[in-house]
Design a protein around this motif. Sequence first.
Motif, short mmCIF file in Angstrom:
data_model
loop_
_atom_site.label_atom_id
_atom_site.label_comp_id
_atom_site.label_asym_id
_atom_site.label_seq_id
_atom_site.Cartn_x
_atom_site.Cartn_y
_atom_site.Cartn_z
N PRO A 37 0.80 -1.22 0.00
CA PRO A 37 0.00 0.00 0.00
C PRO A 37 0.83 1.27 0.00
O PRO A 37 0.43 2.30 -0.55
CB PRO A 37 -0.81 -0.11 1.30
N PHE A 423 -6.09 -14.39 5.48
CA PHE A 423 -7.26 -14.34 4.59
C PHE A 423 -6.85 -13.85 3.20
O PHE A 423 -7.25 -14.40 2.19
CB PHE A 423 -8.32 -13.38 5.16
N PRO A 438 -13.25 -5.24 -3.21
CA PRO A 438 -13.70 -4.73 -1.90
C PRO A 438 -13.09 -5.54 -0.74
O PRO A 438 -12.71 -4.96 0.28
CB PRO A 438 -15.22 -4.91 -1.94
N LEU A 439 -13.01 -6.85 -0.93
CA LEU A 439 -12.43 -7.69 0.13
C LEU A 439 -10.95 -7.36 0.32
O LEU A 439 -10.46 -7.22 1.45
CB LEU A 439 -12.60 -9.17 -0.23
N VAL A 440 -10.24 -7.24 -0.79
CA VAL A 440 -8.81 -6.91 -0.72
C VAL A 440 -8.62 -5.57 0.01
O VAL A 440 -7.77 -5.45 0.89
CB VAL A 440 -8.20 -6.86 -2.13
N ASP A 441 -9.41 -4.59 -0.36
CA ASP A 441 -9.28 -3.27 0.27
C ASP A 441 -9.52 -3.36 1.78
O ASP A 441 -8.80 -2.77 2.58
CB ASP A 441 -10.28 -2.29 -0.34
N THR A 442 -10.54 -4.13 2.15
CA THR A 442 -10.87 -4.26 3.58
C THR A 442 -9.76 -4.98 4.33
O THR A 442 -9.34 -4.54 5.41
CB THR A 442 -12.19 -5.06 3.74
N ILE A 446 -7.35 -3.57 7.33
CA ILE A 446 -7.25 -4.21 8.65
C ILE A 446 -5.80 -4.56 8.98
O ILE A 446 -5.30 -4.27 10.06
CB ILE A 446 -8.12 -5.49 8.69
N PHE B 20 -15.34 -19.21 5.50
CA PHE B 20 -14.59 -18.16 4.80
C PHE B 20 -15.51 -17.39 3.86
O PHE B 20 -15.42 -16.17 3.76
CB PHE B 20 -13.44 -18.79 4.01
N ALA B 24 -16.15 -13.51 3.86
CA ALA B 24 -15.83 -12.76 2.64
C ALA B 24 -17.04 -12.00 2.14
O ALA B 24 -16.95 -10.84 1.74
CB ALA B 24 -15.34 -13.73 1.57
N LEU B 27 -17.61 -8.98 4.25
CA LEU B 27 -16.66 -7.91 3.94
C LEU B 27 -16.91 -7.33 2.55
O LEU B 27 -16.85 -6.13 2.34
CB LEU B 27 -15.23 -8.44 4.04
N ALA B 28 -17.20 -8.23 1.62
CA ALA B 28 -17.38 -7.78 0.24
C ALA B 28 -18.64 -6.94 0.08
O ALA B 28 -18.75 -6.14 -0.85
CB ALA B 28 -17.44 -8.97 -0.69
N CYS B 30 -19.44 -4.54 1.69
CA CYS B 30 -19.18 -3.13 2.02
C CYS B 30 -19.29 -2.23 0.79
O CYS B 30 -19.66 -1.10 0.86
CB CYS B 30 -17.80 -2.96 2.64
N SER B 31 -18.88 -2.77 -0.35
CA SER B 31 -18.93 -1.94 -1.56
C SER B 31 -19.00 -2.85 -2.77
O SER B 31 -18.98 -4.07 -2.65
CB SER B 31 -17.69 -1.05 -1.64
N SER B 32 -19.06 -2.27 -3.94
CA SER B 32 -19.21 -3.06 -5.16
C SER B 32 -18.07 -2.82 -6.11
O SER B 32 -17.49 -1.75 -6.15
CB SER B 32 -20.52 -2.67 -5.83
N ALA B 33 -17.72 -3.85 -6.90
CA ALA B 33 -16.67 -3.69 -7.89
C ALA B 33 -17.24 -3.75 -9.30
O ALA B 33 -16.59 -4.19 -10.22
CB ALA B 33 -15.61 -4.77 -7.71
N TYR B 215 -1.84 -2.84 -11.33
CA TYR B 215 -2.56 -2.63 -10.08
C TYR B 215 -2.23 -1.26 -9.50
O TYR B 215 -1.07 -0.90 -9.35
CB TYR B 215 -2.20 -3.74 -9.08
N TYR B 287 1.13 -5.94 -9.31
CA TYR B 287 2.05 -4.79 -9.19
C TYR B 287 3.01 -4.74 -10.38
O TYR B 287 3.22 -5.73 -11.07
CB TYR B 287 2.85 -4.89 -7.89
#
Lengths: 485, 319
Positions: A37, A423, A438-442, A446, B20, B24, B27-28, B30-33, B215, B287
Motif C-alpha cells: 500500500p 485471509f 472490496p475484500l482486498v481493500d478491507t 485491517i 470463509f 468474505a 466484507l465484500a 461493504c462496496s461493489s466492484a 494494479y 504490481y
Amino acid sequence: MLTKRFNFLFTSTKGLVLVAIALISLETAIWGMLSGPMAELGIRDIVVRATGMILQPVEREGRIVMLYHSIAMAVIAIEVYIITAILPMKRDAQTTINSTITVGYITAQICGMVFAYFGRNWIFHGLFLFGQSLIFFAGIKLAFALNPWNKDYAISDPAYSRTKSGMNLERAAFFTMAIATLGSALFGAIPGSYSGNGFETFLAEDVIREPHKDALQLAVIGHLHIMLTLIAVALALIVGRWLDFKGKLHQVAMPMMIGGTIIITLGVWLVVPFEEIAHNFIYVGSVFILLSALFLVIFGFDQLIRERLAEQKIAKANFVQKLGALLHDPLKFGALWQMVYMNFVVTFIGIFMAIRLDKIIRVWPQREERVTLTGHWHILAAICATIILLYYADLIGLKGKARQWFGWLIIIPADIAFGAVAFFSTKRLYISESAQQPLVDTLMLISDAGLATVLVTLALLLVWRLVDLFKAKGKWSQELEEASR
Amino acid sequence: MKHHTVIASEAKQSPRWIIFSLVALLLASCSSAQWSGAIPRYDTGIDPETWAQIPAGDFAMGQHDVITKIEKPYEMMITLVTNAQYARYLNKATADAPVKIANNPIVGAYPGDKFSGKRHEKKIEAGDYPHLVTGNPDGRLAYDGKFFAVKPGYENHPVVAITWFGAKAYCEFYGWRLPSEAEWEKAARGPSPNSGDKRAYPWGNEIALNQANFYASRDPFEKELGAQGDTTPVGFYNGKTYDGYKTLDAPSPYGLYDMAGNVWQWTGDVYPQQHYRYMRGGSKGVYEYNLRVWTRNSAEPDFYGPSTGFRCARDVGKK
C-alpha cells in the motif's frame, strides 16, 4: 559518560537486544515503505528520492534477498544474546560470542543494505559477506560453549529433562539447534556463493512450479525453510527457559525437540539428493517440534493460572477466574498464545496447501500461489518478531499498566493483522479475482491498521528507551550495573 | 471423444469454505466492484488487425540475459486479440464446427500431450477441452443461443476469460499460432545482446503510472472499480489523452502495444514433464514488477480468468 552508554548498548544483554530491535525497527520502517500500500500511495517514490536509493528493476530479487538476510541476521543476534544470557557458560565465552556477532550483524545489515539499495558498490558486498562470516564464527563459538557433554553443565534436578549421566537435555536441544543452524547456513551459503553475486539471484517462490529444479535451487528453497524453522525452534526453547519449563512435559518435550530438530534438518538437507522422500522426514520432524511446543504451551498456561491464583489466594477457582489468571500477564501469555495462534494462520494453512496442492493451489495461476507462499512465511516471521518483543518487554522489567498496554497492543493488533494477511493470501479459495477488490481493500486496511499499531507501540517503547539514554541515572545505568555484577 | 475437465474453475472450490465465504461475503458487501453505468469508451486509434514483423537473430532472454536465437523472422499482432475479434471468430468457428457449443463450456478438440508421470504433472489426453464458459461474469462476450456479441463498451478491450485451448484454437483457426515464450519476449524487448540495453519494460527501464495498466496505476477505469480496475482498450497507452488522462506512448521496440500490463498473455510452448502453460506480460491485477519482460506466470491450460488474454504470431508472409 558516553563510554558508559556505549558499554550499556554493546556489552549488556539488555542493551545489545535493544540495539538490534532498534535497527530492525528502523529498517522495517524505511524499507516497509517500498512495497504494498505504501507504494500504491506514492510513499515509495518519496522515500526513494529522499534517500537516494537506486532501484534497478533487474536487481529486485537480489535486493529482496539481501533485505531478508539483513533482518534475519539481527534476529539471530538477538536470540544469541538471550541464549548466552540464560544458559550457564563462561563469562569470556559470552563476551566473545556477543561481541563477534554484534560486529557481524551490524556490518552485514548496514553494508548489505548499502550494497543492495544504494548503487551496488562491491566493497559493501564484501563487507556484507564478512559480517555474515563473523556471525557464522560466533555460531561456532556458541556451539562450543553450549557443549552439553561438558560435565560443568550437568544437572541433578530430576524436574528437568536429563540423561542418566546428568546431561541437561534442554542444553542439548539448544546445542542441536545451534549445530543445525550452522549446517543450514552453509547449506544456503553454497548456492549463495554461486548464484548470489547480483546477477543470477532468484526468489524461491518464482521457481516452485519448475519440474526440474537444480541442486542449487533446491538448496536455496531448503535453506530459507530450515532457517526460519530453526529461528522458531530457538525461540520456543528461549520461551521455555523464560517460563522455567520443567516437569513431566519437559522431560518428554526436550528429547522430542532434539529429535525433531535433527530429523527436520536432515530432511531439508536431503531435499537436494532425494527430494521425493525428504518431505517425509520433514513432516515427521515438524510433528515432533510442534508437539514439543504444544507441551510447552500446556505447561506455560497451567503455570500462569496456578501462579496468579496463588497470588490471589484463590484455592478453588471457577472458569472465569482461571481465564482471568491466564490473561493476567499479557507478556508471558502472549508469547505462548502466539505459538498457538501460529497454527491457525501458518501451520494449518500450510498443511492444507500441501495436501490440496494439485487439486486446488496449483489450479490457480502461479502468481496466486506465490501470494499464498509469501503471505505464509511473512506471517511466521512476524509472529516470531512479536514473541521477541514480548520477551524483551519482560526482560527490561516492564511492569503495571505499561506491561498490560504494551503486551495487549502487540498481541491483539498483530493477530488481527496476521489473520487479515492469512485471509488475503488465501483469498482465491473463497472469492474470484473479479469480485475481490472490496475484500482486498478491507483486508489491507485491517492488516495495515494492525501492523501500524504494533509499530507505533514499539516506537513508543524505543523512544522511551532513547530518552532514557539521555538521563544521567536512567534505567540504562541500572541495567548496566546489573549486567556488570 | 471424451470431454475432459482437467481443472475446476476457481469458483468450484468455494463450497468447502463456508465460513470463509460468509466472512468474505460480509466484507465484500461493504462496496461493489461493478460498473454503475456504461463503461467509458475510448478510441485508441490503434488498429488491432495490424501485425508487426520481428526479425530473426539473437536476443537476451530472461532476467539473466541468456542469449537466445530466433531462427526465422515472424510477425505478431501489435495488440491483444479484442473481444470484437473473438466474437467474430466464434460466430464463424461455431458455424464451421471446429468449436462446439452443445453444452457449456464451449469446447474444441485437442490432440493431447505426452505424459511423463512427473510429480505434480497431470495427464492431458486427446479430447475436447473448454475454450470459454458462456455466461461467465468475468467474460465480456454474450451469447443469445445463436450469436456471440460483445458486451457494450468492451469491443476494443482485450478478450479475457479464454482458456489456453481457446486461445490456441483462435490463432490456428486463421492459420496462425500462439507465440512461443522466446518469440513473445523478443517482441517485447527488442534486439539487446550487444547493445547494453538492459530494459525491463518494453519501452525502457522505468515505468510510470500512465504507461501501462497495472494494479493501482490510477487509470480512468480504476476511478470507479478500485485499484484492480478493468481492462483498458488495446493500444490505450499510445500518447493520446482520454478525458483529460494523458498516457505515455508505450510500444515495444517493434511497435507492439500492451506487452506490459492489461492482461496476461498465453504463449504456445508445451514443455515436457509438466502440464502448465505459460503467460507473459503482467496484468491489471498485479504490481508493476510483474510487468517486467522476463516475468513468467503459469496456469493449467483450461484456466480462465478476467486478467488473461492473448495475441497471435505467424510466419512472415502468411496472411
